[in-house]
Design a protein around this motif. Structure first.
Motif, PDB file in Angstrom:
ATOM      1  N   VAL A  65       0.867  -1.171   0.000  1.00 19.12           N
ATOM      2  CA  VAL A  65       0.000   0.000   0.000  1.00 19.12           C
ATOM      3  C   VAL A  65       0.909   1.228   0.000  1.00 19.12           C
ATOM      4  N   PHE A  66       0.721   2.114  -0.974  1.00 20.46           N
ATOM      5  CA  PHE A  66       1.579   3.274  -1.180  1.00 20.46           C
ATOM      6  C   PHE A  66       0.793   4.561  -0.979  1.00 20.46           C
ATOM      7  N   PHE A  84      -2.644   3.793  -2.947  1.00 21.06           N
ATOM      8  CA  PHE A  84      -2.729   2.801  -4.012  1.00 21.06           C
ATOM      9  C   PHE A  84      -2.239   1.467  -3.455  1.00 21.06           C
ATOM     10  N   ALA A  85      -2.870   0.373  -3.864  1.00 19.62           N
ATOM     11  CA  ALA A  85      -2.479  -0.961  -3.412  1.00 19.62           C
ATOM     12  C   ALA A  85      -2.174  -1.826  -4.627  1.00 19.62           C
ATOM     13  N   LEU A  86      -0.991  -2.462  -4.615  1.00 18.56           N
ATOM     14  CA  LEU A  86      -0.545  -3.306  -5.713  1.00 18.56           C
ATOM     15  C   LEU A  86      -0.133  -4.673  -5.185  1.00 18.56           C
ATOM     16  N   LEU A  87      -0.336  -5.680  -5.997  1.00 14.98           N
ATOM     17  CA  LEU A  87       0.133  -7.016  -5.675  1.00 14.98           C
ATOM     18  C   LEU A  87       1.656  -6.997  -5.635  1.00 14.98           C
ATOM     19  N   GLU A 139       6.324   8.226  -8.403  1.00 11.69           N
ATOM     20  CA  GLU A 139       5.096   7.560  -8.860  1.00 11.69           C
ATOM     21  C   GLU A 139       5.354   6.294  -9.669  1.00 11.69           C
ATOM     22  N   MET A 140       6.598   5.984  -9.928  1.00 16.57           N
ATOM     23  CA  MET A 140       6.946   4.780 -10.683  1.00 16.57           C
ATOM     24  C   MET A 140       7.653   3.813  -9.731  1.00 16.57           C
ATOM     25  N   LEU A 141       7.237   2.551  -9.764  1.00 19.62           N
ATOM     26  CA  LEU A 141       7.806   1.524  -8.900  1.00 19.62           C
ATOM     27  C   LEU A 141       8.724   0.638  -9.731  1.00 19.62           C
ATOM     28  N   LYS A 142       9.972   0.525  -9.301  1.00 19.65           N
ATOM     29  CA  LYS A 142      10.989  -0.210 -10.054  1.00 19.65           C
ATOM     30  C   LYS A 142      11.229  -1.569  -9.404  1.00 19.65           C
ATOM     31  N   CYS A 143      11.036  -2.638 -10.166  1.00 22.43           N
ATOM     32  CA  CYS A 143      11.236  -3.987  -9.636  1.00 22.43           C
ATOM     33  C   CYS A 143      12.702  -4.173  -9.247  1.00 22.43           C
ATOM     34  N   LYS A 193      -8.578  -1.893  -4.983  1.00 20.38           N
ATOM     35  CA  LYS A 193      -9.295  -0.671  -4.617  1.00 20.38           C
ATOM     36  C   LYS A 193      -8.914  -0.271  -3.189  1.00 20.38           C
ATOM     37  N   VAL A 194      -8.656   1.018  -2.990  1.00 21.22           N
ATOM     38  CA  VAL A 194      -8.278   1.551  -1.678  1.00 21.22           C
ATOM     39  C   VAL A 194      -9.197   2.724  -1.364  1.00 21.22           C
TER      40      VAL A 194
END
Length: 137
Positions: free
Chosen positions: A29-30, A37-40, A74-78, A105-106
């Motif tokens: 959760v960011f 925002f929540a991402l797997l 705003e960009m997430l780097k693996c 959804k958050v």
């Protein structure tokens, strides 16, 4: 879809994240500028722990030698192979037509609304395999 309370707003300040497990799924959760925002926590490229990667900005170029840096954080780097994903949409920057990370959804809700419920207790199947002798003293 079940709803899960995962944090207070003070636990995830702007620019921060919280990693947790919800219904058996690892999720990040960011907080991006006060929006959540929540991402797997799984990179679609090769399965890396995506949400442990750094938050970076978007670098674009219109001509050789000239770069524009925008969308800071705003960009997430693996952390495995450097693939980048838009935290707001889950869209891959490396393969935008075919690759997207799962979003959830958050919402931010006042404490009194959450306290009203409805609450659902997690239950587990139980079976009795033998009888026991119990003595009360």
């Amino acid at each position: 879809m079940a709803r899960h309370v995962v944090a207070t707003v003070t636990e995830i300040p702007p620019g921060a994240r919280k990693l947790l497990t919800v219904a058996g799924r690892e999720i990040g959760v960011f907080n991006i500028g006060g929006e959540y925002f929540a991402l797997l926590n799984r990179c679609p490229h090769q399965g890396g722990a995506l949400c442990k990667g750094p938050l970076v900005g978007l670098v674009t170029s219109r001509e050789p030698g000239r770069f524009d840096y925008s969308r800071r954080g705003e960009m997430l780097k693996c952390p495995w192979h450097g693939w980048e994903y838009d935290v707001r949409t889950g869209q891959s920057w490396c393969d935008p037509d075919d690759v997207k990370v799962r979003l959830y959804k958050v919402s931010v809700e006042p404490g009194e609304a959450v306290a009203r419920g409805p609450f659902v207790a997690e239950t587990f199947a139980v079976s009795v395999e033998q009888d026991y002798i119990v003595v009360e003293v």
